[in-house]
Design a protein around this motif. Sequence first.
Motif, PDB file in Angstrom:
ATOM      1  N   ILE A 130      -0.494   9.716   2.921  1.00 43.55           N
ATOM      2  CA  ILE A 130       0.082  11.051   2.927  1.00 43.55           C
ATOM      3  C   ILE A 130      -1.026  12.083   3.005  1.00 43.55           C
ATOM      4  O   ILE A 130      -2.079  11.922   2.388  1.00 43.55           O
TER       5      ILE A 130
ATOM      6  N   VAL B 232      -1.897  15.812   2.008  1.00 44.27           N
ATOM      7  CA  VAL B 232      -1.387  16.841   1.104  1.00 44.27           C
ATOM      8  C   VAL B 232      -1.952  18.178   1.553  1.00 44.27           C
ATOM      9  O   VAL B 232      -3.164  18.329   1.705  1.00 44.27           O
TER      10      VAL B 232
ATOM     11  N   LYS C  10       0.850  -1.186   0.000  1.00 41.61           N
ATOM     12  CA  LYS C  10       0.000   0.000   0.000  1.00 41.61           C
ATOM     13  C   LYS C  10       0.885   1.235   0.000  1.00 41.61           C
ATOM     14  O   LYS C  10       1.894   1.274   0.710  1.00 41.61           O
ATOM     15  N   PRO C  11       0.499   2.253  -0.745  1.00 45.90           N
ATOM     16  CA  PRO C  11       1.264   3.494  -0.660  1.00 45.90           C
ATOM     17  C   PRO C  11       1.229   4.022   0.771  1.00 45.90           C
ATOM     18  O   PRO C  11       0.256   3.802   1.492  1.00 45.90           O
TER      19      PRO C  11
ATOM     20  N   SER D 120      -3.093   2.604   9.639  1.00 44.38           N
ATOM     21  CA  SER D 120      -3.912   1.823  10.574  1.00 44.38           C
ATOM     22  C   SER D 120      -4.071   0.388  10.099  1.00 44.38           C
ATOM     23  O   SER D 120      -4.628  -0.441  10.793  1.00 44.38           O
TER      24      SER D 120
ATOM     25  N   VAL E  35      -0.815  22.145  -3.140  1.00 47.03           N
ATOM     26  CA  VAL E  35      -0.518  21.631  -4.479  1.00 47.03           C
ATOM     27  C   VAL E  35      -0.365  22.783  -5.464  1.00 47.03           C
ATOM     28  O   VAL E  35      -0.831  23.894  -5.230  1.00 47.03           O
TER      29      VAL E  35
ATOM     30  N   LYS F 156      -0.533  17.538 -11.546  1.00 47.79           N
ATOM     31  CA  LYS F 156      -0.586  18.187 -10.241  1.00 47.79           C
ATOM     32  C   LYS F 156       0.675  17.852  -9.452  1.00 47.79           C
ATOM     33  O   LYS F 156       1.123  16.704  -9.438  1.00 47.79           O
ATOM     34  N   ILE F 157       1.241  18.855  -8.784  1.00 52.47           N
ATOM     35  CA  ILE F 157       2.453  18.670  -7.989  1.00 52.47           C
ATOM     36  C   ILE F 157       2.141  18.957  -6.524  1.00 52.47           C
ATOM     37  O   ILE F 157       1.377  19.877  -6.218  1.00 52.47           O
ATOM     38  N   ILE F 158       2.720  18.141  -5.652  1.00 55.84           N
ATOM     39  CA  ILE F 158       2.531  18.361  -4.213  1.00 55.84           C
ATOM     40  C   ILE F 158       3.630  19.289  -3.714  1.00 55.84           C
ATOM     41  O   ILE F 158       4.818  18.992  -3.838  1.00 55.84           O
ATOM     42  N   ASP F 159       3.226  20.423  -3.172  1.00 55.91           N
ATOM     43  CA  ASP F 159       4.215  21.368  -2.662  1.00 55.91           C
ATOM     44  C   ASP F 159       4.418  21.238  -1.165  1.00 55.91           C
ATOM     45  O   ASP F 159       5.398  21.741  -0.614  1.00 55.91           O
ATOM     46  N   ARG F 160       3.472  20.598  -0.511  1.00 57.45           N
ATOM     47  CA  ARG F 160       3.640  20.359   0.906  1.00 57.45           C
ATOM     48  C   ARG F 160       2.747  19.191   1.316  1.00 57.45           C
ATOM     49  O   ARG F 160       1.582  19.117   0.932  1.00 57.45           O
ATOM     50  N   GLY F 161       3.331  18.294   2.101  1.00 57.87           N
ATOM     51  CA  GLY F 161       2.558  17.154   2.575  1.00 57.87           C
ATOM     52  C   GLY F 161       3.231  16.563   3.785  1.00 57.87           C
ATOM     53  O   GLY F 161       4.309  17.004   4.182  1.00 57.87           O
ATOM     54  N   PHE F 162       2.561  15.582   4.395  1.00 56.37           N
ATOM     55  CA  PHE F 162       3.155  14.937   5.568  1.00 56.37           C
ATOM     56  C   PHE F 162       2.764  13.468   5.568  1.00 56.37           C
ATOM     57  O   PHE F 162       1.769  13.079   4.942  1.00 56.37           O
ATOM     58  N   PHE F 163       3.557  12.659   6.257  1.00 54.67           N
ATOM     59  CA  PHE F 163       3.285  11.227   6.332  1.00 54.67           C
ATOM     60  C   PHE F 163       2.313  10.958   7.467  1.00 54.67           C
ATOM     61  O   PHE F 163       2.491  11.460   8.573  1.00 54.67           O
TER      62      PHE F 163
END
Lengths: 183, 183
Positions: B50, B52, B46-47, B73, B55, B62-69
């Motif tokens: 994240i 987002v 599974k990916p 679960s 963008v 589309k580009i992600i300019d900020r995201g978090f992990f």
Amino acid sequence: MKYPNNLNKSYKNPLTYKNRGMDLESDLNTSNEYYRDIDLAYIYKKPTPIGVTDVSYSPRGKIIDRGFFKEPSTLDYNGLYRGKYIEYEAKVTKNRTSFPLANIHPHQIKHIRNILRHGGIVFLIIRINGIDYLLKGDDFIGYIDLHTRKSITYDFIKEHGFVIKYGLNPTLDYLEIVNKIYF
Amino acid sequence: MKYPNNLNKSYKNPLTYKNRGMDLESDLNTSNEYYRDIDLAYIYKKPTPIGVTDVSYSPRGKIIDRGFFKEPSTLDYNGLYRGKYIEYEAKVTKNRTSFPLANIHPHQIKHIRNILRHGGIVFLIIRINGIDYLLKGDDFIGYIDLHTRKSITYDFIKEHGFVIKYGLNPTLDYLEIVNKIYF
């Protein structure tokens, strides 16, 4: 008057229709959460595959500074229900007369064939004209193999698909349909 | 001399050992790709989930300019094998005497219990001391329910786990173990 378990109830019911979630994905997420809460099924939306090209670190954890969305090769949702593997894709179309096949990637079509061949439950949930239909994977593949057109007609979906009841809990009771057609 | 299907072959074999992939995740990804190529099983990582937060758009998408992990679960890998739902988590520890339970989130432990209760195949693959063990979900849960310590001893893993053969194709033939213990 209420029809709590009546699959044929009208989708024109203004009260129900007015309260509909804004999008199919959130309707399915709340439904799957409900199914988990009542210990019925463990089905999750797969995270969108992302390529991360740049990260930095903050006190709260790793941050993605640059990434991109990848093309999925499987379907969006999968999990376990009544001991069976289950997988599906959910798509909305604004088209009123057909479902464009461009919505499903060639990799995903191949994947549907693989899951069928290996005994998994696989289907599409298509929201068209405001109604949600469950279309079995084998009907979908059967259509593709017989037709050269780039879309599935609404007539085919109405004939072969199963209308999913829209309600409170779960929002979309698609497992009721799964019970009827797969078990 | 070759032992093509011998589960007990030595992990000290210098040739095999030297060529080992740098990490467990890539070993499993190549194995799963091989299993798909020979039409044996459809199991995917599974990916990483994240979030987002920002963008932008480029001609290529589309580009992600900020995201978090986000914290997962469920377990990392799931799919379909011989008509059955299968799910597992893969972890490497540098610890030589035990596997720290901090490697598995509380949500994931609860998830393992759910999958077991609903008839899915669920296990851990633990790389410890350079050896890969498949530890069945029920053995893992059994250990947790009986012990208060924050790690699983290597002795327990050696006694209850199954050594996964390391080879060329597939890199890690964990389905050979699954065949023996689940079918």
